[in-house]
Write a protein that holds these residues in place. Structure first.
Motif, PDB file in Angstrom:
ATOM      1  N   ILE A  47       0.835  -1.210   0.000  1.00  0.00           N
ATOM      2  CA  ILE A  47       0.000   0.000   0.000  1.00  0.00           C
ATOM      3  C   ILE A  47       0.866   1.254   0.000  1.00  0.00           C
ATOM      4  CG2 ILE A  47      -1.570   1.369   1.502  1.00  0.00           C
ATOM      5  CD1 ILE A  47      -2.999  -0.881   0.073  1.00  0.00           C
ATOM      6  N   HIS A  48       1.903   1.236   0.830  1.00  0.00           N
ATOM      7  CA  HIS A  48       2.761   2.435   0.915  1.00  0.00           C
ATOM      8  C   HIS A  48       3.857   2.431  -0.149  1.00  0.00           C
ATOM      9  CE1 HIS A  48       0.871   3.883   4.544  1.00  0.00           C
ATOM     10  NE2 HIS A  48       0.939   2.671   5.064  1.00  0.00           N
ATOM     11  N   LYS A  49       3.901   1.367  -0.928  1.00  0.00           N
ATOM     12  CA  LYS A  49       4.961   1.212  -1.947  1.00  0.00           C
ATOM     13  C   LYS A  49       6.312   1.493  -1.312  1.00  0.00           C
ATOM     14  CE  LYS A  49       2.137   2.456  -5.952  1.00  0.00           C
ATOM     15  NZ  LYS A  49       0.857   2.462  -5.242  1.00  0.00           N
ATOM     16  N   ASP A  50       6.505   0.907  -0.129  1.00  0.00           N
ATOM     17  CA  ASP A  50       7.729   1.197   0.619  1.00  0.00           C
ATOM     18  C   ASP A  50       8.087  -0.002   1.493  1.00  0.00           C
ATOM     19  OD1 ASP A  50       9.792   2.200   2.091  1.00  0.00           O
ATOM     20  OD2 ASP A  50       8.651   3.833   3.028  1.00  0.00           O
ATOM     21  N   PRO A  51       9.226  -0.642   1.228  1.00  0.00           N
ATOM     22  CA  PRO A  51       9.629  -1.793   2.054  1.00  0.00           C
ATOM     23  C   PRO A  51       9.908  -1.399   3.497  1.00  0.00           C
ATOM     24  CG  PRO A  51      11.395  -1.161   0.522  1.00  0.00           C
ATOM     25  CD  PRO A  51      10.191  -0.344   0.167  1.00  0.00           C
ATOM     26  N   GLN A  52      10.064  -0.100   3.726  1.00  0.00           N
ATOM     27  CA  GLN A  52      10.349   0.389   5.080  1.00  0.00           C
ATOM     28  C   GLN A  52       9.062   0.824   5.809  1.00  0.00           C
ATOM     29  OE1 GLN A  52      13.582  -0.733   5.389  1.00  0.00           O
ATOM     30  NE2 GLN A  52      14.153   1.178   6.363  1.00  0.00           N
ATOM     31  N   ALA A  53       7.892   0.551   5.227  1.00  0.00           N
ATOM     32  CA  ALA A  53       6.624   1.029   5.811  1.00  0.00           C
ATOM     33  C   ALA A  53       6.563   0.737   7.305  1.00  0.00           C
ATOM     34  CB  ALA A  53       5.443   0.378   5.097  1.00  0.00           C
ATOM     35  N   GLN A  54       6.045   1.708   8.059  1.00  0.00           N
ATOM     36  CA  GLN A  54       5.998   1.588   9.524  1.00  0.00           C
ATOM     37  C   GLN A  54       4.696   0.955  10.012  1.00  0.00           C
ATOM     38  OE1 GLN A  54       4.720   4.999  11.614  1.00  0.00           O
ATOM     39  NE2 GLN A  54       6.252   4.870  13.247  1.00  0.00           N
ATOM     40  N   ARG A  55       3.585   1.139   9.235  1.00  0.00           N
ATOM     41  CA  ARG A  55       2.285   0.697   9.748  1.00  0.00           C
ATOM     42  C   ARG A  55       1.257   0.494   8.652  1.00  0.00           C
ATOM     43  NH1 ARG A  55       0.219   5.836  13.026  1.00  0.00           N
ATOM     44  NH2 ARG A  55       2.424   6.316  13.337  1.00  0.00           N
ATOM     45  N   LEU A  56       0.175  -0.188   9.016  1.00  0.00           N
ATOM     46  CA  LEU A  56      -1.038  -0.243   8.202  1.00  0.00           C
ATOM     47  C   LEU A  56      -2.151   0.307   9.085  1.00  0.00           C
ATOM     48  CD1 LEU A  56      -2.011  -1.323   5.404  1.00  0.00           C
ATOM     49  CD2 LEU A  56      -2.891  -3.303   6.626  1.00  0.00           C
ATOM     50  N   GLN A  57      -2.808   1.388   8.626  1.00  0.00           N
ATOM     51  CA  GLN A  57      -3.790   2.045   9.486  1.00  0.00           C
ATOM     52  C   GLN A  57      -4.791   2.829   8.642  1.00  0.00           C
ATOM     53  OE1 GLN A  57      -2.023   4.654  12.414  1.00  0.00           O
ATOM     54  NE2 GLN A  57      -3.894   4.772  13.597  1.00  0.00           N
ATOM     55  N   PRO A  58      -6.092   2.669   8.864  1.00  0.00           N
ATOM     56  CA  PRO A  58      -6.691   1.717   9.785  1.00  0.00           C
ATOM     57  C   PRO A  58      -6.791   0.326   9.155  1.00  0.00           C
ATOM     58  CG  PRO A  58      -8.396   3.085   8.783  1.00  0.00           C
ATOM     59  CD  PRO A  58      -7.090   3.536   8.201  1.00  0.00           C
ATOM     60  N   VAL A  59      -6.600  -0.705   9.923  1.00  0.00           N
ATOM     61  CA  VAL A  59      -6.619  -2.066   9.360  1.00  0.00           C
ATOM     62  C   VAL A  59      -7.992  -2.416   8.801  1.00  0.00           C
ATOM     63  CG1 VAL A  59      -4.727  -3.349  10.402  1.00  0.00           C
ATOM     64  CG2 VAL A  59      -6.735  -2.936  11.740  1.00  0.00           C
ATOM     65  N   CYS A  60      -9.044  -1.739   9.317  1.00  0.00           N
ATOM     66  CA  CYS A  60     -10.400  -2.097   8.851  1.00  0.00           C
ATOM     67  C   CYS A  60     -10.615  -1.752   7.383  1.00  0.00           C
ATOM     68  CB  CYS A  60     -11.455  -1.419   9.725  1.00  0.00           C
ATOM     69  SG  CYS A  60     -11.400   0.363   9.633  1.00  0.00           S
ATOM     70  N   ASN A  61      -9.711  -0.988   6.780  1.00  0.00           N
ATOM     71  CA  ASN A  61      -9.861  -0.663   5.351  1.00  0.00           C
ATOM     72  C   ASN A  61      -9.327  -1.756   4.440  1.00  0.00           C
ATOM     73  OD1 ASN A  61     -10.963   1.722   5.981  1.00  0.00           O
ATOM     74  ND2 ASN A  61      -9.308   3.023   5.202  1.00  0.00           N
ATOM     75  N   TYR A  62      -8.763  -2.820   5.016  1.00  0.00           N
ATOM     76  CA  TYR A  62      -8.100  -3.838   4.191  1.00  0.00           C
ATOM     77  C   TYR A  62      -8.741  -5.196   4.422  1.00  0.00           C
ATOM     78  CZ  TYR A  62      -5.114   0.124   3.786  1.00  0.00           C
ATOM     79  OH  TYR A  62      -4.681   1.406   3.556  1.00  0.00           O
ATOM     80  N   ASP A  63      -8.337  -6.140   3.610  1.00  0.00           N
ATOM     81  CA  ASP A  63      -8.959  -7.460   3.623  1.00  0.00           C
ATOM     82  C   ASP A  63      -8.373  -8.301   4.772  1.00  0.00           C
ATOM     83  OD1 ASP A  63     -10.337  -9.674   2.959  1.00  0.00           O
ATOM     84  OD2 ASP A  63      -8.982 -10.273   1.328  1.00  0.00           O
ATOM     85  N   ILE A  64      -8.814  -7.951   5.989  1.00  0.00           N
ATOM     86  CA  ILE A  64      -8.301  -8.621   7.181  1.00  0.00           C
ATOM     87  C   ILE A  64      -9.489  -8.993   8.058  1.00  0.00           C
ATOM     88  CG2 ILE A  64      -7.055  -8.148   9.350  1.00  0.00           C
ATOM     89  CD1 ILE A  64      -5.266  -6.369   7.329  1.00  0.00           C
ATOM     90  N   ASP A  65      -9.488 -10.208   8.560  1.00  0.00           N
ATOM     91  CA  ASP A  65     -10.587 -10.653   9.419  1.00  0.00           C
ATOM     92  C   ASP A  65     -10.506  -9.910  10.763  1.00  0.00           C
ATOM     93  OD1 ASP A  65     -12.452 -11.914  10.913  1.00  0.00           O
ATOM     94  OD2 ASP A  65     -11.695 -13.944  10.595  1.00  0.00           O
ATOM     95  N   LEU A  66     -11.528  -9.132  11.063  1.00  0.00           N
ATOM     96  CA  LEU A  66     -11.458  -8.238  12.231  1.00  0.00           C
ATOM     97  C   LEU A  66     -12.000  -8.849  13.522  1.00  0.00           C
ATOM     98  CD1 LEU A  66     -12.450  -4.835  10.582  1.00  0.00           C
ATOM     99  CD2 LEU A  66     -10.167  -5.625  11.234  1.00  0.00           C
ATOM    100  N   LYS A  67     -12.494 -10.100  13.433  1.00  0.00           N
ATOM    101  CA  LYS A  67     -13.151 -10.696  14.608  1.00  0.00           C
ATOM    102  C   LYS A  67     -12.251 -10.656  15.857  1.00  0.00           C
ATOM    103  CE  LYS A  67     -15.888 -13.589  16.952  1.00  0.00           C
ATOM    104  NZ  LYS A  67     -15.153 -13.534  18.197  1.00  0.00           N
ATOM    105  N   SER A  68     -11.001 -11.083  15.707  1.00  0.00           N
ATOM    106  CA  SER A  68     -10.129 -11.141  16.892  1.00  0.00           C
ATOM    107  C   SER A  68      -9.767  -9.721  17.385  1.00  0.00           C
ATOM    108  CB  SER A  68      -8.854 -11.939  16.598  1.00  0.00           C
ATOM    109  OG  SER A  68      -8.231 -11.439  15.445  1.00  0.00           O
ATOM    110  N   PHE A  69      -9.762  -8.737  16.467  1.00  0.00           N
ATOM    111  CA  PHE A  69      -9.501  -7.359  16.885  1.00  0.00           C
ATOM    112  C   PHE A  69     -10.696  -6.812  17.681  1.00  0.00           C
ATOM    113  CE2 PHE A  69      -6.684  -8.047  13.312  1.00  0.00           C
ATOM    114  CZ  PHE A  69      -5.480  -7.636  13.850  1.00  0.00           C
TER     115      PHE A  69
END
Ligand SMILES: O=C(O)CCC(=O)C(=O)O
Ligand SMILES: [Fe+2]
Length: 283
Positions: A47-69
């Protein structure tokens, strides 16, 4: 031993500006969170087109199962501890995970952020007088890091959330850093020296299942190594008032976004013509 709240934690948080809850996540939840977040480092770098990316935020915008969060944000022992240290109005899930992120380690090179306070008088707060009233109030701003693997990245200056800067702090935050093309080891050691150079700094050393609640307006920093895996929930427990403040500040976006947008705008503006050129055109 599993986490148990005690009142000394409240005192620690108010005085020092942070408190670590040891062993607050049960192993089964750590397992589920790790599984749900397994693709986050790859997605963050894409997403950040950067191997040094620090974070993914907010995770709810991506294809991630949010149940455990969601389970994490409603964990009774955690909600209760935050309710006692702050107030029962401070709720992790208040925005339905709308701002929750995940920190990941850089892929190639060590790096660290600057020593900083997340919001200062220079951050263009919506109301200067109000900001002066709330900036040193431990009940106002808060932030959470909850590591799913051992995490020693975050450093803080205890007590700095209650006051303005004191001698040596601005100097330490502006002190020299290793060159960008320095070797891995020079970067590693140079960044560590920069972190250690801040007077009275302490490192929040945490293991999987620990959680730190801290004051993002106090001095802090993140220092990262590619060979130290990082998967750390980055969150906060807002009141309605805090959400309203962020909304007035930046339309509810994540801190830092407005500042970056302003920088971008300033860069995009065509440069003013020099006086000589402007006069020439007129004549
Ligand atoms: O990585 C961390 O723990 C802190 C990062 C941070 O302070 C920031 O990005 O503003
Ligand atoms: Fe920060």
């Amino acid at each position: 031993m599993a986490f148990e709240y005690c009142d000394s934690m409240r005192h620690h948080y108010y005085k020092e500006g942070y408190i670590i809850f040891r062993d607050i996540l049960p192993p089964s939840l750590i397992k589920d969170l790790r599984h749900a977040a397994r693709d986050v480092p790859r997605i963050a770098r894409e997403i950040h087109k950067d191997p040094q990316a620090q974070r993914l935020q907010p995770v709810c915008n991506y294809d991630i199962d949010l149940k455990s969060f969601e389970d994490y944000s409603q964990l009774p022992v955690l909600v209760e501890a935050i309710g006692k240290i702050l107030t029962p109005e401070h709720l992790l899930g208040r925005t339905g995970l709308g701002r929750m992120g995940l920190f990941v380690e850089p892929l190639n090179k060590p790096y660290c952020t600057d020593w900083h306070r997340d919001i200062t008088e220079g951050s263009n707060p919506p109301d200067d007088e109000e900001f002066e009233r709330i900036r040193y109030d431990p009940l106002w701003f808060n932030q959470i890091n909850c590591p799913l693997y051992e995490d020693n990245c975050t450093w803080l200056v205890p007590g700095s959330h209650l006051r303005s800067n004191i001698e040596g702090e601005k100097e330490a935050s502006g002190s020299p850093r290793p060159d960008k093309d320095a070797s891995y080891e020079e970067l590693e050691r140079g960044n560590l020296a920069y972190c250690r150079g801040m007077p009275n700094a302490v490192r929040a050393c945490m293991d999987a299942g620990d959680l730190v609640l801290y004051q993002p307006l106090g001095w802090h920093i993140g220092n990262y190594l590619p060979d130290q895996q990082r998967l750390t929930i980055h969150d906060y427990a807002p009141t309605e008032f805090l959400l309203d403040w962020y909304e007035r500040w930046q339309g509810g976006a994540s801190p830092g976004k407005k500042k970056k947008e302003e920088k971008k705008k300033a860069k995009a503006k065509p440069k003013k013509k020099s006086k000589a050129k402007a006069v020439k055109k007129k004549s």
